[in-house]
Motif scaffolding. Structure first.
Motif, PDB file in Angstrom:
ATOM      1  N   GLY A   1       0.780  -1.234   0.000  1.00  0.00           N
ATOM      2  CA  GLY A   1       0.000   0.000   0.000  1.00  0.00           C
ATOM      3  C   GLY A   1       0.802   1.270   0.000  1.00  0.00           C
ATOM      4  N   ARG A   2       2.120   1.183  -0.223  1.00  0.00           N
ATOM      5  CA  ARG A   2       2.976   2.362  -0.203  1.00  0.00           C
ATOM      6  C   ARG A   2       3.145   2.943  -1.599  1.00  0.00           C
ATOM      7  NH1 ARG A   2       2.488   4.197   4.726  1.00  0.00           N
ATOM      8  NH2 ARG A   2       2.369   2.404   6.145  1.00  0.00           N
ATOM      9  N   LYS A   3       3.068   4.261  -1.697  1.00  0.00           N
ATOM     10  CA  LYS A   3       3.274   4.944  -2.974  1.00  0.00           C
ATOM     11  C   LYS A   3       4.735   4.771  -3.380  1.00  0.00           C
ATOM     12  CE  LYS A   3       2.725   9.405  -5.316  1.00  0.00           C
ATOM     13  NZ  LYS A   3       2.490  10.861  -5.138  1.00  0.00           N
ATOM     14  N   THR A   4       4.962   4.028  -4.451  1.00  0.00           N
ATOM     15  CA  THR A   4       6.310   3.549  -4.781  1.00  0.00           C
ATOM     16  C   THR A   4       6.686   3.930  -6.206  1.00  0.00           C
ATOM     17  OG1 THR A   4       6.017   1.659  -3.294  1.00  0.00           O
ATOM     18  CG2 THR A   4       7.785   1.499  -4.917  1.00  0.00           C
ATOM     19  N   LEU A   5       7.914   4.392  -6.368  1.00  0.00           N
ATOM     20  CA  LEU A   5       8.468   4.712  -7.686  1.00  0.00           C
ATOM     21  C   LEU A   5       9.699   3.860  -7.933  1.00  0.00           C
ATOM     22  CD1 LEU A   5       8.592   6.594 -10.261  1.00  0.00           C
ATOM     23  CD2 LEU A   5      10.180   8.017  -8.925  1.00  0.00           C
ATOM     24  N   LEU A   6       9.770   3.233  -9.106  1.00  0.00           N
ATOM     25  CA  LEU A   6      10.969   2.507  -9.548  1.00  0.00           C
ATOM     26  C   LEU A   6      11.633   3.315 -10.663  1.00  0.00           C
ATOM     27  CD1 LEU A   6      12.849   0.059  -9.655  1.00  0.00           C
ATOM     28  CD2 LEU A   6      11.229  -1.030 -11.201  1.00  0.00           C
ATOM     29  N   ILE A   7      12.899   3.611 -10.492  1.00  0.00           N
ATOM     30  CA  ILE A   7      13.669   4.398 -11.459  1.00  0.00           C
ATOM     31  C   ILE A   7      14.672   3.483 -12.148  1.00  0.00           C
ATOM     32  CG2 ILE A   7      15.274   6.323 -11.745  1.00  0.00           C
ATOM     33  CD1 ILE A   7      14.043   7.533  -9.187  1.00  0.00           C
ATOM     34  N   GLU A   8      14.679   3.497 -13.475  1.00  0.00           N
ATOM     35  CA  GLU A   8      15.541   2.604 -14.257  1.00  0.00           C
ATOM     36  C   GLU A   8      16.170   3.380 -15.415  1.00  0.00           C
ATOM     37  OE1 GLU A   8      17.651   0.036 -16.300  1.00  0.00           O
ATOM     38  OE2 GLU A   8      16.883  -0.438 -14.284  1.00  0.00           O
ATOM     39  N   ARG A   9      17.473   3.181 -15.617  1.00  0.00           N
ATOM     40  CA  ARG A   9      18.176   3.951 -16.652  1.00  0.00           C
ATOM     41  C   ARG A   9      17.851   3.512 -18.070  1.00  0.00           C
ATOM     42  NH1 ARG A   9      24.439   1.991 -17.037  1.00  0.00           N
ATOM     43  NH2 ARG A   9      24.189  -0.151 -16.383  1.00  0.00           N
ATOM     44  N   TYR A  10      17.477   2.229 -18.249  1.00  0.00           N
ATOM     45  CA  TYR A  10      17.077   1.758 -19.567  1.00  0.00           C
ATOM     46  C   TYR A  10      15.564   1.927 -19.740  1.00  0.00           C
ATOM     47  CZ  TYR A  10      21.717  -0.344 -20.095  1.00  0.00           C
ATOM     48  OH  TYR A  10      23.070  -0.551 -20.199  1.00  0.00           O
ATOM     49  N   GLY A  11      15.064   1.498 -20.881  1.00  0.00           N
ATOM     50  CA  GLY A  11      13.632   1.550 -21.141  1.00  0.00           C
ATOM     51  C   GLY A  11      12.941   0.236 -20.865  1.00  0.00           C
ATOM     52  N   PHE A  12      13.569  -0.632 -20.077  1.00  0.00           N
ATOM     53  CA  PHE A  12      13.030  -1.952 -19.751  1.00  0.00           C
ATOM     54  C   PHE A  12      13.637  -2.417 -18.445  1.00  0.00           C
ATOM     55  CE2 PHE A  12      16.685  -2.288 -22.571  1.00  0.00           C
ATOM     56  CZ  PHE A  12      17.540  -3.111 -21.858  1.00  0.00           C
ATOM     57  N   LEU A  13      13.017  -3.439 -17.859  1.00  0.00           N
ATOM     58  CA  LEU A  13      13.454  -3.986 -16.585  1.00  0.00           C
ATOM     59  C   LEU A  13      14.255  -5.271 -16.798  1.00  0.00           C
ATOM     60  CD1 LEU A  13      10.034  -3.461 -14.796  1.00  0.00           C
ATOM     61  CD2 LEU A  13      12.086  -2.049 -14.527  1.00  0.00           C
ATOM     62  N   GLY A  14      14.849  -5.765 -15.707  1.00  0.00           N
ATOM     63  CA  GLY A  14      15.572  -7.028 -15.768  1.00  0.00           C
ATOM     64  C   GLY A  14      17.034  -6.931 -15.396  1.00  0.00           C
ATOM     65  N   GLY A  15      17.608  -5.726 -15.378  1.00  0.00           N
ATOM     66  CA  GLY A  15      19.010  -5.572 -15.000  1.00  0.00           C
ATOM     67  C   GLY A  15      19.947  -6.330 -15.919  1.00  0.00           C
ATOM     68  N   MET A  16      20.965  -6.960 -15.320  1.00  0.00           N
ATOM     69  CA  MET A  16      21.922  -7.717 -16.137  1.00  0.00           C
ATOM     70  C   MET A  16      21.228  -8.859 -16.876  1.00  0.00           C
ATOM     71  SD  MET A  16      24.959  -6.332 -15.838  1.00  0.00           S
ATOM     72  CE  MET A  16      24.049  -4.803 -15.911  1.00  0.00           C
ATOM     73  N   GLY A  17      20.086  -9.322 -16.333  1.00  0.00           N
ATOM     74  CA  GLY A  17      19.370 -10.426 -16.964  1.00  0.00           C
ATOM     75  C   GLY A  17      18.842 -10.102 -18.342  1.00  0.00           C
ATOM     76  N   THR A  18      18.589  -8.813 -18.607  1.00  0.00           N
ATOM     77  CA  THR A  18      18.131  -8.397 -19.935  1.00  0.00           C
ATOM     78  C   THR A  18      19.147  -7.471 -20.593  1.00  0.00           C
ATOM     79  OG1 THR A  18      16.813  -6.670 -18.849  1.00  0.00           O
ATOM     80  CG2 THR A  18      15.676  -8.697 -19.484  1.00  0.00           C
ATOM     81  N   ALA A  19      19.617  -6.461 -19.840  1.00  0.00           N
ATOM     82  CA  ALA A  19      20.540  -5.478 -20.413  1.00  0.00           C
ATOM     83  C   ALA A  19      21.877  -6.099 -20.794  1.00  0.00           C
ATOM     84  CB  ALA A  19      20.766  -4.324 -19.435  1.00  0.00           C
ATOM     85  N   ALA A  20      22.291  -7.137 -20.092  1.00  0.00           N
ATOM     86  CA  ALA A  20      23.547  -7.816 -20.413  1.00  0.00           C
ATOM     87  C   ALA A  20      23.315  -9.186 -21.036  1.00  0.00           C
ATOM     88  CB  ALA A  20      24.420  -7.957 -19.166  1.00  0.00           C
ATOM     89  N   GLY A  21      22.053  -9.533 -21.300  1.00  0.00           N
ATOM     90  CA  GLY A  21      21.754 -10.770 -22.015  1.00  0.00           C
ATOM     91  C   GLY A  21      22.060 -12.045 -21.276  1.00  0.00           C
ATOM     92  N   VAL A  22      21.974 -12.039 -19.943  1.00  0.00           N
ATOM     93  CA  VAL A  22      22.321 -13.242 -19.175  1.00  0.00           C
ATOM     94  C   VAL A  22      21.399 -14.414 -19.523  1.00  0.00           C
ATOM     95  CG1 VAL A  22      22.479 -14.227 -16.845  1.00  0.00           C
ATOM     96  CG2 VAL A  22      23.392 -11.947 -17.326  1.00  0.00           C
TER      97      VAL A  22
END
Length: 454
Positions: free
Chosen positions: A41-62
């Motif tokens: 129930g907390r007002k939450t913001l996620l900030i990401e430098r790319y245009g997608f989520l996943g971290g190294m799992g997507t941005a680095a193709g793990v």
């Protein structure tokens, strides 16, 4: 002499928004941290430098989840549950999740399709009403006194903006937010050298019938190529495995170093630049070798990821540092918030060395203490993911996605508990956090029965 710095004029920075919880970084830790805080129930913001989520799992193709499973007295079990299960179910419904496969005959990993992961993560956060800000790079903080963060500065296409929050969670992987706030940190081993990064790649056009279980024969083919002088390799341990469609395989074949032989430093811009270029050079060489492997003759590179795969940079010092001894000794902690079943994975020059707890004598997993998420010196901050409080050896195990999911869910839930009790995260009642996590389906170890199945 010409001045080596430039003075930036003072300016008024627009306030993007005010939140209760702000998470920096959209990798596995950040995804579930944001979802867990918002679910409470907390007002939450996620900030990401790319245009997608996943971290190294997507941005680095793990393209491979490690650490979801553990070898428990010789039996393979899915140890990471809770919010991670919801994300995996969404990936599976999109047709993007492989069945688990054995690594070194001792522990399971689970491959996925990066597009499905991105979409599933979007869906997960939307279902819990998380606000998302993509294409925003953290740039600094404004402090409220010595121990409190007032605002996080981000650079966007609209210029610099500020984000206020009551509690921040650093899931940047590099500990950026924590370091800007003054938290102490370490980099690398006793000499300051981090683990080697890799440039991943994916190949398509493989003949699955002819390739067969090529991952078993490729090491011998590498030895023959070395002896013949036709190819050289940056490391011995090559990972070449099929995705869900047998015509597409993932390749982890590279080890990127500085000219002095030490690992690229992922928080040094010049190192990163050289690493990206050298990584692609090594990826091309790996592809040229693989085209000599039966079934790979007509293959082609279908993807080189947006960035080099970074394994280790800064590790923030918290109330406890998870150590290599904790991993190998399957340590227990009174303030456990989940478990890690991945072994020590040391990326040494020219090779990757795995060290497991005794199998089948041991339970095969260590608990993760809440204290490793609480940095020293900053009151309204939690840290989750590969930059949490660990030694170099401990981080080589608990940096993987399974443990990151665990830490992220605990951090998001802890932030919500702190806000509900008008406390700082360091002072929340651990028993209440543990009970909350168990109610959400997480396995935290302690007196819980080990989950059945994979």
């Amino acid at each position: 002499m010409r001045a080596m710095t430039i003075e930036e004029p003072a300016r008024q920075v627009p306030l993007y928004g005010e939140y209760e919880v702000v998470v920096l970084g959209g990798g596995p830790a950040g995804i579930v941290a944001a979802a867990s805080a918002a679910r409470a129930g907390r007002k939450t913001l996620l900030i990401e430098r790319y245009g997608f989520l996943g971290g190294m799992g997507t941005a680095a193709g793990v393209t491979n989840f490690c650490g979801l499973h553990g070898n428990v007295h010789g039996e393979h079990r899915r140890l990471v549950q809770g919010m991670a299960s919801e994300l995996l179910a969404r990936i599976d419904r999109l047709g993007g999740l492989n069945t688990p496969h054995l690594i070194l005959g001792k522990v399971f990993a689970q491959a996925y399709d990066t597009a499905a992961y991105k979409i599933a993560a979007d869906q997960l956060l939307a279902s819990h009403n998380v606000h998302i800000l993509f294409h925003a790079l953290g740039a600094g903080v404004v402090m409220n006194g010595d121990r409190g963060i007032d605002a996080l500065m981000v650079e966007t296409k609209a210029g610099r903006q500020a984000v206020r929050s009551e509690i921040f969670i650093d899931c940047s992987g590099d500990g950026d937010l924590a370091v800007w706030a003054g938290a102490p940190f370490e980099i690398g081993d006793e000499h300051g050298h981090p683990m080697y990064p890799s440039m991943m790649l994916r190949l398509n056009g493989i003949d699955p019938d002819r390739a067969g279980e090529a991952w078993r024969t490729i090491p011998q083919l590498m030895e023959k190529a070395l002896a013949a002088g036709t190819h050289t390799f940056p490391r011995k341990s090559a990972i070449v495995r099929p995705q869900k469609s047998g015509i597409e395989w993932r390749v982890n074949f590279t080890q990127v170093a500085r000219e002095d032989g030490h690992a690229i430093n992922g928080v040094e811009p010049d190192d990163l630049t050289r690493g990206e270029i050298e990584g692609r050079k090594q990826a091309l060489a790996a592809f040229e070798f693989l085209r000599t492997v039966p079934g790979f003759e007509k293959s082609y590179i279908v993807d080189l990821p947006p960035q080099l795969g970074i394994r280790e940079t800064r590790r923030i010092r918290g109330g406890y540092q998870l150590s290599g001894e904790d991993v190998l000794g399957c340590a227990s902690f009174e303030d456990s918030i989940g478990v890690n079943g991945w072994p020590i994975e040391a990326h040494v020059p020219g090779d990757v060395v795995f060290t497991f707890p005794p199998i089948p004598e041991s339970r095969g997993y260590n608990e993760l203490p809440y204290r490793m998420l609480v940095p020293e010196g900053v009151d309204n901050l939690l840290v989750a993911g590969r930059c949490a409080s660990m030694t170099h050896e401990g981080q080589s195990a608990a940096r993987v996605s399974g443990a990151c999911f665990v830490m992220g869910e605990a951090a998001g839930s802890a932030a919500a508990l702190a806000l509900s009790g008008n406390r700082i995260p360091r002072d929340i009642p651990i028993e209440k956090l543990q009970e909350t996590l168990k109610q959400q389906g997480a396995f935290i170890g302690r007196d819980q029965p080990v989950p059945e199945g994979l």
